[in-house]
Design a protein around this motif. Sequence first.
Motif, PDB file in Angstrom:
ATOM      1  N   LEU A  49      -1.639 -18.258   4.227  1.00 11.64           N
ATOM      2  CA  LEU A  49      -2.227 -16.918   4.172  1.00 11.64           C
ATOM      3  C   LEU A  49      -2.983 -16.577   5.443  1.00 11.64           C
ATOM      4  O   LEU A  49      -2.991 -15.423   5.885  1.00 11.64           O
ATOM      5  CB  LEU A  49      -3.171 -16.796   2.974  1.00 11.64           C
ATOM      6  N   ARG A  50      -3.640 -17.559   6.044  1.00  7.60           N
ATOM      7  CA  ARG A  50      -4.410 -17.285   7.260  1.00  7.60           C
ATOM      8  C   ARG A  50      -3.499 -16.891   8.417  1.00  7.60           C
ATOM      9  O   ARG A  50      -3.924 -16.187   9.332  1.00  7.60           O
ATOM     10  CB  ARG A  50      -5.251 -18.497   7.660  1.00  7.60           C
ATOM     11  N   THR A  51      -2.278 -17.364   8.391  1.00 11.95           N
ATOM     12  CA  THR A  51      -1.324 -17.014   9.434  1.00 11.95           C
ATOM     13  C   THR A  51      -0.655 -15.682   9.130  1.00 11.95           C
ATOM     14  O   THR A  51      -0.555 -14.811   9.996  1.00 11.95           O
ATOM     15  CB  THR A  51      -0.262 -18.119   9.578  1.00 11.95           C
ATOM     16  N   TYR A  52      -0.195 -15.516   7.884  1.00  7.55           N
ATOM     17  CA  TYR A  52       0.536 -14.283   7.564  1.00  7.55           C
ATOM     18  C   TYR A  52      -0.384 -13.068   7.561  1.00  7.55           C
ATOM     19  O   TYR A  52      -0.078 -12.044   8.181  1.00  7.55           O
ATOM     20  CB  TYR A  52       1.240 -14.416   6.210  1.00  7.55           C
ATOM     21  N   PHE A  53      -1.501 -13.152   6.841  1.00  8.64           N
ATOM     22  CA  PHE A  53      -2.434 -12.023   6.790  1.00  8.64           C
ATOM     23  C   PHE A  53      -3.401 -12.100   7.971  1.00  8.64           C
ATOM     24  O   PHE A  53      -4.592 -12.365   7.825  1.00  8.64           O
ATOM     25  CB  PHE A  53      -3.190 -12.004   5.461  1.00  8.64           C
ATOM     26  N   ASN A  54      -2.851 -11.845   9.158  1.00 12.80           N
ATOM     27  CA  ASN A  54      -3.626 -11.873  10.389  1.00 12.80           C
ATOM     28  C   ASN A  54      -3.039 -10.808  11.310  1.00 12.80           C
ATOM     29  O   ASN A  54      -1.850 -10.829  11.601  1.00 12.80           O
ATOM     30  CB  ASN A  54      -3.555 -13.254  11.033  1.00 12.80           C
ATOM     31  N   GLY A  55      -3.864  -9.850  11.715  1.00 10.39           N
ATOM     32  CA  GLY A  55      -3.362  -8.718  12.473  1.00 10.39           C
ATOM     33  C   GLY A  55      -3.130  -7.526  11.551  1.00 10.39           C
ATOM     34  O   GLY A  55      -3.773  -7.393  10.506  1.00 10.39           O
ATOM     35  N   THR A  56      -2.195  -6.656  11.919  1.00  7.91           N
ATOM     36  CA  THR A  56      -1.927  -5.431  11.150  1.00  7.91           C
ATOM     37  C   THR A  56      -0.622  -5.557  10.392  1.00  7.91           C
ATOM     38  O   THR A  56       0.394  -5.982  10.941  1.00  7.91           O
ATOM     39  CB  THR A  56      -1.865  -4.204  12.078  1.00  7.91           C
ATOM     40  N   LEU A  57      -0.672  -5.181   9.098  1.00  6.82           N
ATOM     41  CA  LEU A  57       0.511  -5.184   8.247  1.00  6.82           C
ATOM     42  C   LEU A  57       0.677  -3.814   7.608  1.00  6.82           C
ATOM     43  O   LEU A  57      -0.308  -3.103   7.377  1.00  6.82           O
ATOM     44  CB  LEU A  57       0.397  -6.232   7.136  1.00  6.82           C
ATOM     45  N   ASP A  58       1.924  -3.477   7.312  1.00  2.35           N
ATOM     46  CA  ASP A  58       2.241  -2.267   6.557  1.00  2.35           C
ATOM     47  C   ASP A  58       2.848  -2.689   5.224  1.00  2.35           C
ATOM     48  O   ASP A  58       3.547  -3.704   5.143  1.00  2.35           O
ATOM     49  CB  ASP A  58       3.244  -1.397   7.318  1.00  2.35           C
ATOM     50  N   ALA A  59       2.589  -1.888   4.184  1.00  2.00           N
ATOM     51  CA  ALA A  59       3.166  -2.186   2.868  1.00  2.00           C
ATOM     52  C   ALA A  59       3.578  -0.894   2.190  1.00  2.00           C
ATOM     53  O   ALA A  59       2.974   0.163   2.405  1.00  2.00           O
ATOM     54  CB  ALA A  59       2.167  -2.949   2.001  1.00  2.00           C
ATOM     55  N   TRP A  60       4.612  -1.013   1.353  1.00  2.00           N
ATOM     56  CA  TRP A  60       5.109   0.097   0.556  1.00  2.00           C
ATOM     57  C   TRP A  60       5.184  -0.386  -0.888  1.00  2.00           C
ATOM     58  O   TRP A  60       5.670  -1.494  -1.149  1.00  2.00           O
ATOM     59  CB  TRP A  60       6.500   0.519   1.031  1.00  2.00           C
ATOM     60  N   GLY A  61       4.709   0.438  -1.832  1.00  2.00           N
ATOM     61  CA  GLY A  61       4.672  -0.043  -3.199  1.00  2.00           C
ATOM     62  C   GLY A  61       4.867   1.033  -4.237  1.00  2.00           C
ATOM     63  O   GLY A  61       4.804   2.236  -3.945  1.00  2.00           O
ATOM     64  N   VAL A  62       5.111   0.573  -5.458  1.00  2.00           N
ATOM     65  CA  VAL A  62       5.219   1.463  -6.615  1.00  2.00           C
ATOM     66  C   VAL A  62       4.452   0.841  -7.774  1.00  2.00           C
ATOM     67  O   VAL A  62       4.320  -0.385  -7.870  1.00  2.00           O
ATOM     68  CB  VAL A  62       6.684   1.699  -7.049  1.00  2.00           C
ATOM     69  N   PHE A  63       3.941   1.706  -8.633  1.00  2.00           N
ATOM     70  CA  PHE A  63       3.371   1.267  -9.897  1.00  2.00           C
ATOM     71  C   PHE A  63       4.259   1.769 -11.010  1.00  2.00           C
ATOM     72  O   PHE A  63       4.583   2.962 -11.084  1.00  2.00           O
ATOM     73  CB  PHE A  63       1.953   1.798 -10.088  1.00  2.00           C
ATOM     74  N   THR A  64       4.724   0.861 -11.879  1.00  2.00           N
ATOM     75  CA  THR A  64       5.546   1.243 -13.013  1.00  2.00           C
ATOM     76  C   THR A  64       4.786   1.004 -14.304  1.00  2.00           C
ATOM     77  O   THR A  64       4.032   0.030 -14.425  1.00  2.00           O
ATOM     78  CB  THR A  64       6.863   0.436 -13.040  1.00  2.00           C
ATOM     79  N   ASP A  65       4.947   1.894 -15.277  1.00  2.00           N
ATOM     80  CA  ASP A  65       4.284   1.719 -16.565  1.00  2.00           C
ATOM     81  C   ASP A  65       5.072   0.739 -17.436  1.00  2.00           C
ATOM     82  O   ASP A  65       6.056   0.138 -16.999  1.00  2.00           O
ATOM     83  CB  ASP A  65       4.074   3.069 -17.263  1.00  2.00           C
ATOM     84  N   ARG A  66       4.646   0.588 -18.681  1.00  2.00           N
ATOM     85  CA  ARG A  66       5.275  -0.405 -19.559  1.00  2.00           C
ATOM     86  C   ARG A  66       6.744  -0.123 -19.826  1.00  2.00           C
ATOM     87  O   ARG A  66       7.517  -1.026 -20.132  1.00  2.00           O
ATOM     88  CB  ARG A  66       4.512  -0.478 -20.888  1.00  2.00           C
ATOM     89  N   SER A  67       7.156   1.136 -19.711  1.00  2.00           N
ATOM     90  CA  SER A  67       8.556   1.481 -19.949  1.00  2.00           C
ATOM     91  C   SER A  67       9.425   1.246 -18.721  1.00  2.00           C
ATOM     92  O   SER A  67      10.651   1.344 -18.799  1.00  2.00           O
ATOM     93  CB  SER A  67       8.669   2.948 -20.370  1.00  2.00           C
ATOM     94  N   GLY A  68       8.795   0.942 -17.574  1.00  2.00           N
ATOM     95  CA  GLY A  68       9.536   0.754 -16.337  1.00  2.00           C
ATOM     96  C   GLY A  68       9.613   1.990 -15.472  1.00  2.00           C
ATOM     97  O   GLY A  68      10.199   1.960 -14.387  1.00  2.00           O
ATOM     98  N   GLN A  69       8.996   3.097 -15.902  1.00  2.00           N
ATOM     99  CA  GLN A  69       9.029   4.331 -15.119  1.00  2.00           C
ATOM    100  C   GLN A  69       8.031   4.269 -13.973  1.00  2.00           C
ATOM    101  O   GLN A  69       6.891   3.834 -14.141  1.00  2.00           O
ATOM    102  CB  GLN A  69       8.697   5.529 -16.010  1.00  2.00           C
ATOM    103  N   VAL A  70       8.455   4.718 -12.791  1.00  3.69           N
ATOM    104  CA  VAL A  70       7.560   4.780 -11.640  1.00  3.69           C
ATOM    105  C   VAL A  70       6.593   5.950 -11.826  1.00  3.69           C
ATOM    106  O   VAL A  70       7.013   7.097 -11.978  1.00  3.69           O
ATOM    107  CB  VAL A  70       8.349   4.948 -10.327  1.00  3.69           C
ATOM    108  N   VAL A  71       5.289   5.644 -11.828  1.00  2.00           N
ATOM    109  CA  VAL A  71       4.284   6.687 -12.002  1.00  2.00           C
ATOM    110  C   VAL A  71       3.425   6.878 -10.760  1.00  2.00           C
ATOM    111  O   VAL A  71       2.704   7.875 -10.653  1.00  2.00           O
ATOM    112  CB  VAL A  71       3.385   6.418 -13.234  1.00  2.00           C
ATOM    113  N   LYS A  72       3.468   5.952  -9.818  1.00  2.00           N
ATOM    114  CA  LYS A  72       2.758   6.093  -8.552  1.00  2.00           C
ATOM    115  C   LYS A  72       3.562   5.424  -7.454  1.00  2.00           C
ATOM    116  O   LYS A  72       4.133   4.349  -7.653  1.00  2.00           O
ATOM    117  CB  LYS A  72       1.382   5.417  -8.604  1.00  2.00           C
ATOM    118  N   ARG A  73       3.602   6.062  -6.289  1.00  2.00           N
ATOM    119  CA  ARG A  73       4.119   5.448  -5.077  1.00  2.00           C
ATOM    120  C   ARG A  73       2.974   5.442  -4.063  1.00  2.00           C
ATOM    121  O   ARG A  73       2.135   6.321  -4.067  1.00  2.00           O
ATOM    122  CB  ARG A  73       5.304   6.240  -4.521  1.00  2.00           C
TER     123      ARG A  73
END
Length: 197
Positions: A49-73
Motif C-alpha cells: 500500500l505504501r508503494t501503490y498509494f503514493n503520489g496522485t491517483l484517479d478513480a472511477w466508481g459506481v454505487f449499486t443498491d441491493r437490486s444491482g441498480q446503479v444509483v450513484k456514479r
Amino acid sequence: MRQPTRLIHRRTALTRLAVLPVAAATPFLASCAGPQVQSYAQEKPLLDLRTYFNGTLDAWGVFTDRSGQVVKRFTVVMDCSWNGDAGVLDEAFVYSDGTKQRRIWKLQAGANGSYTGRADDVVGEARGQVSGNAFRWGYTMALPVDGRVWHVDFDDWMYLMDERVMLNKATMSKWGVKLGEVTLSFTRRTPLTAKPG
C-alpha cells in the motif's frame, strides 16, 4: 400499531442510506464467513500500500443498491503521501449529481502487512490486511440521514491488477442487512517506484 410503524420508518431510513454518496474507501477480518485475504497470498503482482498509494491517483466508481441498480456514479482524485509508516490519503469526490465530498485518511502500517486507519467520518479505527495482490479493509462509517447519524459497516476488498491499476469492491451493511456495493477502478498517474520512506 407502534411496532409496524417503527419497522416502516426503519425500512425507509435504510432505503435512504442506500442512495447516500459514499466512498470506497475501506474488515470483518476475524469473524466473517466467506473468502479470507490469506487465500490470495500467492497471487501477483504483490501489493504494497505504501508503494501503490503514493503520489496522485484517479478513480472511477459506481454505487449499486441491493437490486444491482446503479444509483450513484463518481470520480475521485487522490493525493497520497507517506512519512515512514504513516500515510495520508486525501480523497476528493465528485458525484454524478454534482455534489462533492472530501475524506482524508490517516493510515499506519503495522507488522506483516497489517494497516490501521482513521478519518473524520469513520467510527473508531479501521483495520486491514494485505496478502499477495489483495487488501481487505473494514470500518464503520457515520452517515447522516434525516437528522440522525447511522453507523454503516463496510467490508472493502482491493485487488492489484498491474503496476497502475487496482480494482476495489466494498459491501455496505446495517444490522446485518446488505444495503449495496461500491465498485471502483484506481489508476496511478505514474508507474510504481521504490517503496517510500
